[in-house]
Design a protein around this motif. Sequence first.
Motif, PDB file in Angstrom:
ATOM      1  N   PRO A 100       0.396  -1.136   0.350  1.00  0.00           N
ATOM      2  CA  PRO A 100       0.355   0.105   0.238  1.00  0.00           C
ATOM      3  C   PRO A 100       0.613   1.214   0.018  1.00  0.00           C
ATOM      4  CG  PRO A 100       0.431  -1.226   2.103  1.00  0.00           C
ATOM      5  CD  PRO A 100       0.913  -2.196   1.656  1.00  0.00           C
ATOM      6  N   ARG A 101       1.808   1.113  -0.192  1.00  0.00           N
ATOM      7  CA  ARG A 101       3.014   1.975   0.480  1.00  0.00           C
ATOM      8  C   ARG A 101       4.050   2.162  -0.179  1.00  0.00           C
ATOM      9  NH1 ARG A 101       1.791   0.722   4.760  1.00  0.00           N
ATOM     10  NH2 ARG A 101       0.142   1.942   5.251  1.00  0.00           N
ATOM     11  N   VAL A 102       5.254   3.472  -0.960  1.00  0.00           N
ATOM     12  CA  VAL A 102       6.544   3.738  -1.082  1.00  0.00           C
ATOM     13  C   VAL A 102       6.945   4.375  -0.328  1.00  0.00           C
ATOM     14  CG1 VAL A 102       7.634   3.878  -3.321  1.00  0.00           C
ATOM     15  CG2 VAL A 102       5.466   2.899  -3.582  1.00  0.00           C
ATOM     16  N   HIS A 103       7.919   3.991  -0.289  1.00  0.00           N
ATOM     17  CA  HIS A 103       8.871   5.855   0.531  1.00  0.00           C
ATOM     18  C   HIS A 103       9.540   6.087  -0.594  1.00  0.00           C
ATOM     19  CE1 HIS A 103      12.748   6.364   2.806  1.00  0.00           C
ATOM     20  NE2 HIS A 103      12.554   7.698   2.469  1.00  0.00           N
ATOM     21  N   ILE A 104      10.003   7.638  -0.755  1.00  0.00           N
ATOM     22  CA  ILE A 104      10.280   8.393  -1.543  1.00  0.00           C
ATOM     23  C   ILE A 104      11.698   8.395  -0.933  1.00  0.00           C
ATOM     24  CG2 ILE A 104      10.283  10.207  -3.358  1.00  0.00           C
ATOM     25  CD1 ILE A 104       8.497   8.051  -3.626  1.00  0.00           C
ATOM     26  N   MET A 105      12.784   8.378  -1.482  1.00  0.00           N
ATOM     27  CA  MET A 105      13.711   8.835  -0.420  1.00  0.00           C
ATOM     28  C   MET A 105      14.051  10.645  -1.081  1.00  0.00           C
ATOM     29  SD  MET A 105      16.432   5.856  -0.135  1.00  0.00           S
ATOM     30  CE  MET A 105      17.336   6.326   0.922  1.00  0.00           C
ATOM     31  N   SER A 106      15.523  11.081  -1.043  1.00  0.00           N
ATOM     32  CA  SER A 106      14.935  12.349  -0.740  1.00  0.00           C
ATOM     33  C   SER A 106      16.394  12.927  -1.668  1.00  0.00           C
ATOM     34  CB  SER A 106      14.876  13.581   0.483  1.00  0.00           C
ATOM     35  OG  SER A 106      13.285  13.266   0.736  1.00  0.00           O
ATOM     36  N   GLY A 107      17.349  12.719  -1.411  1.00  0.00           N
ATOM     37  CA  GLY A 107      18.107  12.231  -1.613  1.00  0.00           C
ATOM     38  C   GLY A 107      19.590  13.126  -1.541  1.00  0.00           C
ATOM     39  N   ILE A 108      20.779  13.568  -1.570  1.00  0.00           N
ATOM     40  CA  ILE A 108      22.104  13.952  -0.846  1.00  0.00           C
ATOM     41  C   ILE A 108      22.299  15.561  -1.387  1.00  0.00           C
ATOM     42  CG2 ILE A 108      24.906  13.951  -0.023  1.00  0.00           C
ATOM     43  CD1 ILE A 108      22.637  11.572   0.800  1.00  0.00           C
ATOM     44  N   VAL A 109      22.252  16.412  -0.495  1.00  0.00           N
ATOM     45  CA  VAL A 109      22.246  17.702  -0.801  1.00  0.00           C
ATOM     46  C   VAL A 109      23.777  17.714  -1.283  1.00  0.00           C
ATOM     47  CG1 VAL A 109      22.002  19.443  -0.351  1.00  0.00           C
ATOM     48  CG2 VAL A 109      20.259  17.785   0.775  1.00  0.00           C
ATOM     49  N   ALA A 110      24.026  18.367  -2.125  1.00  0.00           N
ATOM     50  CA  ALA A 110      24.999  18.943  -2.775  1.00  0.00           C
ATOM     51  C   ALA A 110      25.891  20.203  -1.464  1.00  0.00           C
ATOM     52  CB  ALA A 110      25.674  19.129  -4.443  1.00  0.00           C
ATOM     53  N   ARG A 111      27.393  19.464  -1.811  1.00  0.00           N
ATOM     54  CA  ARG A 111      27.743  20.946  -1.036  1.00  0.00           C
ATOM     55  C   ARG A 111      27.297  22.670  -1.114  1.00  0.00           C
ATOM     56  NH1 ARG A 111      34.068  18.683   0.063  1.00  0.00           N
ATOM     57  NH2 ARG A 111      33.506  16.976   0.945  1.00  0.00           N
ATOM     58  N   GLU A 112      27.827  22.728  -2.499  1.00  0.00           N
ATOM     59  CA  GLU A 112      27.569  24.014  -2.502  1.00  0.00           C
ATOM     60  C   GLU A 112      25.421  24.145  -2.843  1.00  0.00           C
ATOM     61  OE1 GLU A 112      27.168  21.404  -6.712  1.00  0.00           O
ATOM     62  OE2 GLU A 112      27.914  21.697  -4.567  1.00  0.00           O
ATOM     63  N   SER A 113      24.494  23.381  -2.244  1.00  0.00           N
ATOM     64  CA  SER A 113      23.710  23.384  -2.193  1.00  0.00           C
ATOM     65  C   SER A 113      22.928  23.691  -1.097  1.00  0.00           C
ATOM     66  CB  SER A 113      22.553  22.188  -2.851  1.00  0.00           C
ATOM     67  OG  SER A 113      22.646  21.939  -4.259  1.00  0.00           O
ATOM     68  N   SER A 114      21.954  24.851  -1.031  1.00  0.00           N
ATOM     69  CA  SER A 114      21.377  24.184   0.187  1.00  0.00           C
ATOM     70  C   SER A 114      19.825  23.968   0.423  1.00  0.00           C
ATOM     71  CB  SER A 114      20.920  26.144   0.574  1.00  0.00           C
ATOM     72  OG  SER A 114      20.401  26.522  -0.002  1.00  0.00           O
ATOM     73  N   ARG A 115      19.254  23.520   1.241  1.00  0.00           N
ATOM     74  CA  ARG A 115      18.573  22.904   1.512  1.00  0.00           C
ATOM     75  C   ARG A 115      16.926  23.920   1.323  1.00  0.00           C
ATOM     76  NH1 ARG A 115      21.574  19.976   4.607  1.00  0.00           N
ATOM     77  NH2 ARG A 115      21.505  17.971   5.166  1.00  0.00           N
ATOM     78  N   ALA A 129       4.147  13.199  -7.640  1.00  0.00           N
ATOM     79  CA  ALA A 129       4.292  11.846  -7.723  1.00  0.00           C
ATOM     80  C   ALA A 129       3.364  11.238  -6.382  1.00  0.00           C
ATOM     81  CB  ALA A 129       5.665  11.884  -5.929  1.00  0.00           C
ATOM     82  N   ALA A 130       2.374  12.665  -6.036  1.00  0.00           N
ATOM     83  CA  ALA A 130       1.834  11.895  -4.867  1.00  0.00           C
ATOM     84  C   ALA A 130       0.564  12.171  -5.531  1.00  0.00           C
ATOM     85  CB  ALA A 130       1.659  13.256  -3.606  1.00  0.00           C
ATOM     86  N   GLU A 131       0.731  12.569  -6.650  1.00  0.00           N
ATOM     87  CA  GLU A 131      -0.703  12.268  -7.622  1.00  0.00           C
ATOM     88  C   GLU A 131      -0.837  11.049  -8.365  1.00  0.00           C
ATOM     89  OE1 GLU A 131      -1.043  16.073 -10.404  1.00  0.00           O
ATOM     90  OE2 GLU A 131      -0.665  17.744  -8.687  1.00  0.00           O
ATOM     91  N   ALA A 132       0.600  10.887  -8.920  1.00  0.00           N
ATOM     92  CA  ALA A 132       0.507   9.817  -9.494  1.00  0.00           C
ATOM     93  C   ALA A 132       0.346   8.519  -8.479  1.00  0.00           C
ATOM     94  CB  ALA A 132       1.678   9.127  -9.691  1.00  0.00           C
ATOM     95  N   ALA A 133       0.160   8.853  -6.995  1.00  0.00           N
ATOM     96  CA  ALA A 133       0.519   7.437  -5.894  1.00  0.00           C
ATOM     97  C   ALA A 133      -0.857   7.544  -5.481  1.00  0.00           C
ATOM     98  CB  ALA A 133       1.359   7.961  -4.913  1.00  0.00           C
ATOM     99  N   ALA A 134      -1.998   8.367  -6.090  1.00  0.00           N
ATOM    100  CA  ALA A 134      -2.958   9.064  -5.724  1.00  0.00           C
ATOM    101  C   ALA A 134      -4.017   8.203  -6.992  1.00  0.00           C
ATOM    102  CB  ALA A 134      -3.864  10.148  -5.692  1.00  0.00           C
ATOM    103  N   ARG A 135      -3.425   8.146  -7.963  1.00  0.00           N
ATOM    104  CA  ARG A 135      -4.555   7.221  -9.231  1.00  0.00           C
ATOM    105  C   ARG A 135      -4.743   6.269  -9.282  1.00  0.00           C
ATOM    106  NH1 ARG A 135      -2.129  12.030 -12.651  1.00  0.00           N
ATOM    107  NH2 ARG A 135      -0.269  10.551 -13.135  1.00  0.00           N
ATOM    108  N   MET A 136      -3.625   5.538  -8.470  1.00  0.00           N
ATOM    109  CA  MET A 136      -3.649   4.184  -7.948  1.00  0.00           C
ATOM    110  C   MET A 136      -3.554   3.512  -6.727  1.00  0.00           C
ATOM    111  SD  MET A 136       0.225   3.262  -9.779  1.00  0.00           S
ATOM    112  CE  MET A 136      -0.093   1.476 -10.414  1.00  0.00           C
ATOM    113  N   ASP A 137      -4.287   4.646  -5.678  1.00  0.00           N
ATOM    114  CA  ASP A 137      -5.082   4.541  -4.905  1.00  0.00           C
ATOM    115  C   ASP A 137      -3.463   3.614  -3.313  1.00  0.00           C
ATOM    116  OD1 ASP A 137      -6.955   4.575  -2.941  1.00  0.00           O
ATOM    117  OD2 ASP A 137      -6.695   2.363  -3.074  1.00  0.00           O
ATOM    118  N   LEU A 138      -2.593   4.630  -3.647  1.00  0.00           N
ATOM    119  CA  LEU A 138      -1.455   4.476  -2.914  1.00  0.00           C
ATOM    120  C   LEU A 138      -1.111   5.807  -2.376  1.00  0.00           C
ATOM    121  CD1 LEU A 138       0.602   1.840  -5.957  1.00  0.00           C
ATOM    122  CD2 LEU A 138      -0.228   1.172  -3.332  1.00  0.00           C
ATOM    123  N   ARG A 139       0.158   5.150  -1.453  1.00  0.00           N
ATOM    124  CA  ARG A 139       0.624   6.463  -0.757  1.00  0.00           C
ATOM    125  C   ARG A 139       1.402   5.968   0.028  1.00  0.00           C
ATOM    126  NH1 ARG A 139      -3.539   8.293   2.684  1.00  0.00           N
ATOM    127  NH2 ARG A 139      -1.872   8.712   3.273  1.00  0.00           N
TER     128      ARG A 139
END
Length: 265
Positions: A100-115, A129-139
């Motif tokens: 029923p659910r998928v974990h979406i990993m956020s990624g590694i921030v490059a040194r020159e980038s800020s959150r 991603a949320a819209e795509a999951a909702a169409r398949m009734d997934l979380r």
Amino acid sequence: MPRFAANLSLLYMEHAFADRFEAAARDGFEAVEILFPYEHPAAEVAALLQRHGLQAVLINAPPGDFAAGERGLACLPGREAEFRASVEQALAYARAIACPRVHIMSGIVARESSRSVLKPLWLDNLRWAAEAAARMDLRLCIEPINARDMPGYFLNRQDQALELLAALAAPNVGLQMDWYHCQIVEGDVATKLRRAIAAGVLEHVQLAGVPDRQEPDEGELRVDYLLDLLDRLGYAGHVGCEYRPRAGTSAGLAWLQRFIDGARQ
């Protein structure tokens, strides 16, 4: 009583992948997690789940080039097409194995980038991603991960996750709260747990012992207290056992037996 899921990517590593399902069922688990199952055909995994009476409750979306150090694509500029393809692959796989659910990993921030600079990109990607999951009734869920185990990861703290989820405002995206990561980064786990439940965003829970990510029967966390608190707070989801056993998996499950026995009564 809490419902537990065996993480088959960390537990039962003494067995071949296909044999881990039987081992988990034999030890009393009724649910499993799998980090990245994609090298195994979904039909094969679905058959193993059905054969052993197990439910898959969580998988991760493909993280990019894991061997090269990538840990998700959601905050990576210029990788939007790859991100969408990875989400589509994960959603199709989850649907095929009735997860029923998928974990979406956020990624590694490059040194020159800020959150703060990458936040709009993260939000745009997660909205898609949320819209795509909702169409398949997934979380979907997002997880703060400690910087000791995963240096540079975009999302580290529970308050960051709550802020992002509030900005996202997608009803099918929630928090994957791993008590191991929470304790290492900030502690005060029970308070963070109460806040997540009060905010209505707690999607999934995971545990491991701190500081060594082994069985949660020693170390800094009072896991029995936290599991009892989950019951008192009305949490109805699963608790993923995502740790590295000190010896064999089955031999290290004494801490869990009273909960499994209680659930069978």
